[in-house]
Design an enzyme around this catalytic site. Structure first.
Site, PDB file in Angstrom:
ATOM      1  N   ASP A 111     -12.263  -8.022  10.517  1.00 50.34           N
ATOM      2  CA  ASP A 111     -12.389  -7.782   9.080  1.00 50.34           C
ATOM      3  C   ASP A 111     -13.864  -7.870   8.696  1.00 50.34           C
ATOM      4  OD1 ASP A 111     -12.216  -7.802   6.336  1.00 50.34           O
ATOM      5  OD2 ASP A 111     -11.358  -9.826   6.205  1.00 50.34           O
ATOM      6  N   ASN A 122     -15.020  -7.094   5.449  1.00 53.12           N
ATOM      7  CA  ASN A 122     -15.274  -7.267   4.008  1.00 53.12           C
ATOM      8  C   ASN A 122     -14.461  -8.400   3.383  1.00 53.12           C
ATOM      9  OD1 ASN A 122     -12.817  -6.076   4.159  1.00 53.12           O
ATOM     10  ND2 ASN A 122     -13.170  -4.551   2.570  1.00 53.12           N
ATOM     11  N   ASP A 171     -11.400  -9.341   3.153  1.00 50.58           N
ATOM     12  CA  ASP A 171     -10.136  -9.231   2.414  1.00 50.58           C
ATOM     13  C   ASP A 171      -8.942  -9.675   3.268  1.00 50.58           C
ATOM     14  OD1 ASP A 171      -9.979  -7.151   4.188  1.00 50.58           O
ATOM     15  OD2 ASP A 171      -9.588  -5.584   2.707  1.00 50.58           O
ATOM     16  N   ASP A 191     -10.737  -3.761   9.609  1.00 47.15           N
ATOM     17  CA  ASP A 191     -11.156  -2.459   9.086  1.00 47.15           C
ATOM     18  C   ASP A 191     -12.067  -1.742  10.078  1.00 47.15           C
ATOM     19  OD1 ASP A 191     -13.697  -3.755   8.701  1.00 47.15           O
ATOM     20  OD2 ASP A 191     -12.839  -4.647   6.888  1.00 47.15           O
ATOM     21  N   ASP A 195      -3.748   7.869  16.744  1.00 47.45           N
ATOM     22  CA  ASP A 195      -2.287   7.917  16.748  1.00 47.45           C
ATOM     23  C   ASP A 195      -1.817   9.149  15.982  1.00 47.45           C
ATOM     24  OD1 ASP A 195       0.348   6.550  17.146  1.00 47.45           O
ATOM     25  OD2 ASP A 195      -0.945   4.785  17.289  1.00 47.45           O
ATOM     26  N   ASP A 254       3.195   9.193  18.669  1.00 49.00           N
ATOM     27  CA  ASP A 254       4.259   8.270  18.295  1.00 49.00           C
ATOM     28  C   ASP A 254       5.648   8.897  18.488  1.00 49.00           C
ATOM     29  OD1 ASP A 254       4.677   5.631  16.899  1.00 49.00           O
ATOM     30  OD2 ASP A 254       5.787   6.927  15.521  1.00 49.00           O
ATOM     31  N   GLU A 310       4.439   8.640  23.443  1.00 46.95           N
ATOM     32  CA  GLU A 310       5.345   7.488  23.459  1.00 46.95           C
ATOM     33  C   GLU A 310       6.737   8.050  23.731  1.00 46.95           C
ATOM     34  OE1 GLU A 310       6.554   3.644  20.734  1.00 46.95           O
ATOM     35  OE2 GLU A 310       6.388   5.591  19.800  1.00 46.95           O
ATOM     36  N   HIS A 364       1.475  -3.209  20.530  1.00 47.86           N
ATOM     37  CA  HIS A 364       1.795  -3.787  19.217  1.00 47.86           C
ATOM     38  C   HIS A 364       3.297  -3.825  18.944  1.00 47.86           C
ATOM     39  CE1 HIS A 364       2.099   0.467  18.736  1.00 47.86           C
ATOM     40  NE2 HIS A 364       2.629   0.321  17.537  1.00 47.86           N
ATOM     41  N   ASP A 365       4.105  -3.309  19.849  1.00 46.70           N
ATOM     42  CA  ASP A 365       5.556  -3.301  19.647  1.00 46.70           C
ATOM     43  C   ASP A 365       6.284  -4.278  20.558  1.00 46.70           C
ATOM     44  OD1 ASP A 365       5.550  -1.361  17.658  1.00 46.70           O
ATOM     45  OD2 ASP A 365       5.674   0.286  19.094  1.00 46.70           O
TER      46      ASP A 365
END
Ligand code: NOJ
Length: 553
Positions: free
Chosen positions: A23, A25, A27, A31, A100, A197, A250, A323-324
């Site tokens: 990150d 910034n 938040d 990013d 992706d 995907d 995928e 990530h899955d």
């Protein structure tokens, strides 16, 4: 046998999940500028290709896998200028970027769907799949029916994922052209390819049959539809063949036997696919009845099957996490007593099998599952929907549900990257991060491991270099020397007279064995534990989670 060489076969790929990488910034959300600030780190690690999970404009119901504008950037992640800068900095470091491509579905907030739902004769109506009645018993990957009634026209639309992810209608040539145009937009910018995907789902059976009786709920039923190969060949002809780009599909629901229909040389479709045979099962029942983890023998069988199936005609991918899935170290290693050993052993396997290796962010420092105690700690729509259905509605036991989540939930792999021991693991200076940081970050982080010569991170660097400098580790034929053994993964990689012997102990016990081909002499190339290079011996004893890579002749 002549082997076709390609840069994407030689590449080491690293998946960045932008929300959780860095990150810039404050938040609490990663990013693009954050990614740019960490490119030296990736270059140093030895990465060739970065696969960026979706960075497009999105309402974020499924963390960017629900795109509302394919040609603009998710506000949380920055601007197109930030993207251009990131891309140019990636290229300046000699790395490549694949993005992706999420085109089985869009977000319901995409202009196309907004138009499509307005009326039955809207020019965009056929961009999606509308039916006057619910035609079958299909269910969504994320709980409930795959059909939703839209009140404006009183018709149902298909969504294999959540209802805010309507499926695109690939039967429509106008839609396909729009997608190809969008792909060219990114390729013309200099992007080096796509991870596609759920690409195996884009073609639907136009009879819209119910699940076969004995397969109710088997989501792989949706895969490999009648025109999937026509669409991929068209996409290849119209877009991919015009660029020197890399593609990885995928391939949910694609079996090893079907692999080369997608990746065979003459097929002119994709370069590689990745399969789900060793992934955590993803139907709703997995949260009440999680399957036992794969045994080593099963893993080896799966790998061998895919290696043989793709052979020299196609090309394989190698991954143990993304990530899955839950963290690979929590699945296959020992995060307590043998943290270092097992994390390095998994690195050895990942980088010495045949196929392009895909590293997932954080695995290179041994990040592990998050151990969340409450359902409110999860962000993933899959867990939250399953909780509503299974616990709130069907009254399944909450503790059992949470225990299952702690093993298999996707959020384990999505916790912020652990850069150092400062607040929020150096990921962000915000008070709160979008998903909680794993509390082990004081111990497990990049900065600490950079300083420690024996760290998991430094082992990854060495292993990556070894792979790059050893053609047999890239192109060599793979032979499993002990397919039935549940304790060690022992194999050779052979190419143009060079033979590499790789041994990995998957247990917390010593393992003793003898090699049955004659070793005249051998040289230890890399190992995760100190040991003597005993040049002539045929007999080996591997300590718990020990790995060794030898050159033998
Ligand atoms: C596969 C992606 O990897 C996953 O994260 C997503 O939820 C589904 N496809 C739907 O796009």
């Amino acid at each position: 046998m002549k082997i076709n060489k390609s840069w994407w076969k030689e590449a080491v790929v690293y998946q960045v999940y932008p929300r959780s990488f860095k990150d810039s910034n404050a938040d609490g959300i990663g990013d693009l500028k954050g990614i740019t600030s960490k490119l030296d780190y990736l270059q140093n690690l030895g990465i060739d290709v970065i696969w960026l999970s979706p960075h497009f404009k999105s309402p974020n119901v499924d963390n960017g896998y629900d795109i509302s504008d394919y040609q603009s950037i998710m506000e949380d992640f920055g601007t197109m200028e930030d993207f251009n800068e990131m891309l140019s900095e990636i290229h300046q470091r000699g790395m490549k970027l694949i993005i992706d491509l999420v085109v089985n579905h869009s977000s319901d907030e995409h202009f196309w769907f907004q138009e499509s739902r307005k009326s039955k004769d809207n020019p965009y109506r056929d961009f999606y799949i509308w039916k006057p009645n619910q035609p079958n018993d299909w269910i969504s990957f994320f709980s409930g029916s795959a059909w939703d009634l839209d009140e404006i026209t009183n018709e149902y639309y298909l969504h294999l994922f959540v209802k805010k992810q309507p499926d695109l209608n690939w039967e429509n040539p106008v839609l396909r052209q729009e997608i190809y145009k969008m792909m060219k937009f990114w390729l013309d910018k200099g992007v080096n390819g796509f991870r596609m995907d759920v690409i195996s789902l884009i073609s639907k059976d136009l009879n819209y049959p119910n699940f076969p009786e004995d397969r109710f709920g088997d989501l792989s039923f949706y895969a490999n539809g009648p025109k999937v190969h026509d669409y991929l060949q068209e996409m290849n002809q119209e877009v991919l063949s015009k660029y020197d780009c890399m593609t990885v599909g995928e391939a949910f629901g694609v079996s090893a036997e079907q692999a080369n229909l997608y990746v065979g040389k003459e097929r002119k479709e994709l370069n590689m696919i990745y399969h789900f045979d060793h992934a955590v099962p993803r139907d709703e029942n997995c949260f009440i009845d999680p399957k036992p983890e794969f045994t080593l023998t099963e893993l080896k069988q799966i790998f061998s099957k895919w290696d043989v199936a793709t052979g020299n005609d196609g090309w394989n991918t190698v991954y143990f996490g993304n990530h899955d899935n839950a963290r690979m170290l929590s699945r296959f290693g020992d995060i307590n007593q043998y943290f270092q050993e097992s994390a390095k052993m998994l690195a050895t396997v990942l980088l010495t099998l045949r196929g392009t290796p895909y590293l997932y962010q954080g695995d290179e420092i041994g990040m592990s599952n998050a151990n969340f105690q409450e359902v409110s700690a999860y962000n993933d729509v899959q867990v939250l929907n399953a909780y509503k259905t299974l616990v709130e509605t069907q009254k399944h036991n909450k503790e059992a549900f949470l225990a299952a989540c702690n093993k298999i939930a996707r959020d384990h792999a999505r916790t912020p990257m652990q850069w150092n021991s400062a607040q929020n693991a150096g990921f962000s200076t915000a008070e709160k991060t979008w998903l909680k940081v794993n509390q082990n970050y004081q111990k497990i982080n990049v900065e600490a491991q950079e300083k420690d010569e024996n760290s998991v991170l430094n082992y990854y660097k060495k292993m990556i270099q070894l792979r790059k400098n050893t053609p047999a580790l890239i192109y060599g034929e793979y032979q499993d020397l002990r397919p039935d053994c549940n304790n060690i993964w022992l194999y050779t990689r052979t190419y143009e007279g060079e033979k590499i012997l790789v041994m990995n102990n998957f247990t917390n016990q010593n393992q003793e064995f003898e090699i049955d081909f004659l070793i005249n002499t051998k040289e230890l190339l890399l190992a995760n534990l100190e040991n003597e290079n005993d040049v002539f011996n045929q007999k080996f004893v591997l300590k718990p989670y020990e790995s060794r890579v030898y050159l033998v002749w």
